[in-house]
Design a protein around this motif. Structure first.
Motif, mmCIF file in Angstrom:
data_model
loop_
_atom_site.group_PDB
_atom_site.id
_atom_site.type_symbol
_atom_site.label_atom_id
_atom_site.label_comp_id
_atom_site.label_asym_id
_atom_site.label_seq_id
_atom_site.Cartn_x
_atom_site.Cartn_y
_atom_site.Cartn_z
ATOM 1 N N ARG A 15 18.528 76.060 37.528
ATOM 2 C CA ARG A 15 18.062 76.183 38.905
ATOM 3 C C ARG A 15 17.619 74.825 39.449
ATOM 4 N NH1 ARG A 15 15.622 80.689 37.806
ATOM 5 N NH2 ARG A 15 13.642 79.683 37.342
ATOM 6 N N ALA A 16 16.890 74.079 38.630
ATOM 7 C CA ALA A 16 16.401 72.765 39.054
ATOM 8 C C ALA A 16 17.563 71.805 39.308
ATOM 9 C CB ALA A 16 15.456 72.200 37.992
ATOM 10 N N PHE A 17 18.577 71.862 38.436
ATOM 11 C CA PHE A 17 19.721 70.975 38.597
ATOM 12 C C PHE A 17 20.539 71.333 39.831
ATOM 13 C CE2 PHE A 17 24.224 69.915 37.398
ATOM 14 C CZ PHE A 17 24.106 68.552 37.598
ATOM 15 N N GLU A 18 20.735 72.622 40.048
ATOM 16 C CA GLU A 18 21.539 73.074 41.186
ATOM 17 C C GLU A 18 20.873 72.751 42.522
ATOM 18 O OE1 GLU A 18 21.994 77.172 40.279
ATOM 19 O OE2 GLU A 18 23.599 76.845 38.799
ATOM 20 N N THR A 19 19.536 72.766 42.534
ATOM 21 C CA THR A 19 18.799 72.488 43.773
ATOM 22 C C THR A 19 18.360 71.034 43.881
ATOM 23 O OG1 THR A 19 16.702 73.154 42.745
ATOM 24 C CG2 THR A 19 17.955 74.858 43.896
ATOM 25 N N ALA A 22 13.378 67.489 42.706
ATOM 26 C CA ALA A 22 12.808 66.178 42.379
ATOM 27 C C ALA A 22 11.711 66.289 41.333
ATOM 28 C CB ALA A 22 12.257 65.520 43.645
ATOM 29 N N GLY A 23 11.041 67.436 41.287
ATOM 30 C CA GLY A 23 9.964 67.619 40.325
ATOM 31 C C GLY A 23 10.444 67.722 38.900
ATOM 32 N N ALA A 24 11.753 67.922 38.698
ATOM 33 C CA ALA A 24 12.292 68.060 37.344
ATOM 34 C C ALA A 24 12.523 66.706 36.676
ATOM 35 C CB ALA A 24 13.603 68.832 37.396
ATOM 36 N N GLU A 25 12.451 65.635 37.455
ATOM 37 C CA GLU A 25 12.650 64.293 36.918
ATOM 38 C C GLU A 25 11.696 64.046 35.747
ATOM 39 O OE1 GLU A 25 14.125 60.781 36.101
ATOM 40 O OE2 GLU A 25 14.894 61.803 37.886
ATOM 41 N N GLY A 26 12.261 63.658 34.603
ATOM 42 C CA GLY A 26 11.438 63.351 33.444
ATOM 43 C C GLY A 26 11.194 64.518 32.515
ATOM 44 N N HIS A 27 11.610 65.731 32.914
ATOM 45 C CA HIS A 27 11.354 66.914 32.092
ATOM 46 C C HIS A 27 12.521 67.275 31.179
ATOM 47 C CE1 HIS A 27 7.493 67.863 33.827
ATOM 48 N NE2 HIS A 27 7.994 67.743 35.034
ATOM 49 N N PHE A 28 13.740 66.924 31.589
ATOM 50 C CA PHE A 28 14.891 67.227 30.742
ATOM 51 C C PHE A 28 16.088 66.394 31.184
ATOM 52 C CE2 PHE A 28 15.190 70.220 34.281
ATOM 53 C CZ PHE A 28 16.529 70.157 34.635
ATOM 54 N N ILE A 29 17.121 66.405 30.354
ATOM 55 C CA ILE A 29 18.373 65.700 30.635
ATOM 56 C C ILE A 29 19.504 66.728 30.626
ATOM 57 C CG2 ILE A 29 20.069 64.122 29.593
ATOM 58 C CD1 ILE A 29 17.881 62.662 31.042
ATOM 59 N N ILE A 30 20.444 66.579 31.534
ATOM 60 C CA ILE A 30 21.598 67.476 31.584
ATOM 61 C C ILE A 30 22.828 66.732 31.063
ATOM 62 C CG2 ILE A 30 22.062 66.876 34.002
ATOM 63 C CD1 ILE A 30 23.146 69.758 34.322
ATOM 64 N N ALA A 31 23.607 67.374 30.224
ATOM 65 C CA ALA A 31 24.823 66.770 29.674
ATOM 66 C C ALA A 31 26.034 67.622 30.055
ATOM 67 C CB ALA A 31 24.716 66.658 28.163
ATOM 68 N N VAL A 32 27.135 66.947 30.342
ATOM 69 C CA VAL A 32 28.367 67.626 30.787
ATOM 70 C C VAL A 32 29.421 67.501 29.686
ATOM 71 C CG1 VAL A 32 30.096 67.808 32.611
ATOM 72 C CG2 VAL A 32 27.779 66.997 33.157
ATOM 73 N N THR A 34 32.586 68.346 29.539
ATOM 74 C CA THR A 34 33.948 67.933 29.893
ATOM 75 C C THR A 34 34.081 66.438 30.142
ATOM 76 O OG1 THR A 34 33.438 68.539 32.172
ATOM 77 C CG2 THR A 34 34.605 70.166 30.828
ATOM 78 N N THR A 35 33.012 65.786 30.528
ATOM 79 C CA THR A 35 33.067 64.337 30.802
ATOM 80 C C THR A 35 32.391 63.513 29.720
ATOM 81 O OG1 THR A 35 31.016 64.423 32.100
ATOM 82 C CG2 THR A 35 33.095 64.729 33.292
ATOM 83 N N GLY A 36 31.533 64.156 28.924
ATOM 84 C CA GLY A 36 30.848 63.448 27.852
ATOM 85 C C GLY A 36 29.716 62.555 28.324
ATOM 86 N N ILE A 37 29.168 62.849 29.508
ATOM 87 C CA ILE A 37 28.063 62.022 30.017
ATOM 88 C C ILE A 37 26.792 62.858 30.137
ATOM 89 C CG2 ILE A 37 29.626 60.509 31.299
ATOM 90 C CD1 ILE A 37 28.639 61.930 33.864
ATOM 91 N N TYR A 38 25.644 62.156 30.167
ATOM 92 C CA TYR A 38 24.370 62.832 30.432
ATOM 93 C C TYR A 38 23.734 62.223 31.679
ATOM 94 C CZ TYR A 38 22.216 58.882 27.838
ATOM 95 O OH TYR A 38 21.818 57.648 27.381
ATOM 96 N N CYS A 39 22.992 63.068 32.421
ATOM 97 C CA CYS A 39 22.479 62.686 33.742
ATOM 98 C C CYS A 39 21.022 63.099 33.919
ATOM 99 C CB CYS A 39 23.284 63.363 34.849
ATOM 100 S SG CYS A 39 25.056 63.140 34.782
ATOM 101 N N ARG A 40 20.436 62.546 34.950
ATOM 102 C CA ARG A 40 19.128 63.016 35.407
ATOM 103 C C ARG A 40 19.303 64.389 36.069
ATOM 104 N NH1 ARG A 40 15.684 58.562 35.908
ATOM 105 N NH2 ARG A 40 16.732 56.529 36.045
ATOM 106 N N PRO A 41 18.230 65.182 36.169
ATOM 107 C CA PRO A 41 18.320 66.473 36.877
ATOM 108 C C PRO A 41 18.712 66.325 38.345
ATOM 109 C CG PRO A 41 16.332 66.391 35.548
ATOM 110 C CD PRO A 41 16.920 65.009 35.526
#
Length: 352
Positions: A15-19, A22-32, A34-41
């Motif tokens: 939910r935090a990633f889809e929306t 900004a408050g999710a910054e620093g709480h977790f990392i999202i990884a994809v 199919t592309t092999g990369i990880y991103c900020r929320p």
């Protein structure tokens, strides 16, 4: 970058990633996957399908799982807010330290921003332009040196004014001649006047630069004494009608605080106080702010008490609308001239 209960559940993270929360910054990392990369929320890249996503608590865990950092949101670098805060702090230290005031262009290059963006970020954080900040800090130091007993020349150079010709600029910012500051304002002469208004009596003082005091009292004598209290060692001279036009504008401002006010102001304070006062002047009539909101607006989120003290040190009531600052619990809060007057001013503005 540890997870917390707020974003511990996978559904909450989705939910935090889809929306782009900004408050999710620093709480977790999202990884994809199919592309092999990880991103900020809050990564602005196109969102992947839910089944192609997995979450990690830290960037280290994501790297350990074989993912590489996103080149767009750069999750291994400090967050934008932290980067900007660090940049502003470094720029402030340079402005305070360097003998010659650095140009905005030089500061922007060192910070890694365009000149226009750097200027906007700096003013947003401090309430002053880089040049105004540097000058305010030098004047503050100049004032302290004078009061500490140094000669005008020594204080001038110690404060960073590297030419005697800059004494005029320093004196203009002080709002008084350096020798007046050195003697505690004894030689400072101000014109004063008092008039009746709906809040009792209003007293003003004018220097050569403009309006430097606006205060209230229950009588003409009390209003004049309130003005004197703002400059206890200055000599107040009754204006004898020479301030009638200025006084009429002040009374009009008191009666209609949301109206235009075109008298020049002689604002005297520390660099921090001037930042607070500039923030107060940006509060629209009919609106209020809490002390904590003002602290955040000037880039000092933990300085609520110092903000309250700066409001209390405001010498020019209404024109610098400290009455628009209220308690965070919704209460009216204190006011140098009484809560009753503060409520009347707020009610006037709310009705307009």
């Amino acid at each position: 970058m540890n997870g917390t209960k707020t974003y511990a559940a996978e559904a909450a993270r989705h939910r935090a990633f889809e929306t782009r929360d900004a408050g999710a910054e620093g709480h977790f990392i999202i990884a994809v996957k199919t592309t092999g990369i990880y991103c900020r929320p809050g990564c602005p890249a196109r969102p992947p399908k839910r089944e192609n996503v997995e979450f990690f608590d830290t960037t280290g865990e994501a790297r350990g799982a074989g993912y590489r950092a996103c080149l767009r949101c750069k999750p291994d670098e400090p967050a934008q807010g932290a980067r900007v805060a660090k940049m502003i702090t470094e720029a402030c230290r340079k402005l305070e330290r360097d003998e010659n005031i650095p140009s905005v262009a030089a500061l922007a290059i060192a910070a890694g921003f365009s000149e226009g963006r750097f200027h906007r970020l700096f003013k947003q954080a401090t309430g002053l332009s880089p040049k105004q900040y540097a000058l305010a800090k030098r004047v503050e130091k100049f004032r302290d040196r004078l009061k500490g007993g140094e000669t005008v020349t020594a204080a001038l150079y110690d404060a960073g004014f590297n030419a005697s010709s800059r004494a005029y600029e320093a004196g203009r910012r002080l709002g008084a001649k350096p020798r007046d500051v050195k003697s505690g304002g004894v030689a400072l002469t101000l014109k004063a006047a008092v008039a009746r208004c709906s809040l009792g009596f209003v007293g003003i003082a004018m220097s050569e630069r403009g309006l430097c005091a606006l205060a209230f009292g229950d009588s003409a004598k009390a209003a004049r004494e309130a003005v004197q209290a703002r400059f206890p060692k200055a000599r107040l001279v009754d204006a004898d009608g020479s301030l009638s036009a200025a006084l009429a504008r002040v009374v009009a401002l008191v009666e209609e605080p949301a109206g235009a006010f075109d008298l020049p102001l002689d604002i005297r304070g520390t660099a921090f106080q001037e930042r607070v006062w500039q923030a107060l002047r940006k509060i629209p009539a009919g609106e209020t702010r809490s002390y904590s909101a003002i602290a955040r607006a000037i880039g000092k989120p933990t300085a609520q008490r110092a903000v309250a003290q700066a409001c209390g040190a405001n010498k020019i009531a209404v024109a610098i609308p400290c009455h628009r600052v209220v308690a965070s619990d919704g209460g009216v809060g204190g006011y140098a001239f009484g809560v009753k007057r503060k409520k009347v001013l707020l009610d006037k503005e709310a009705a307009e």
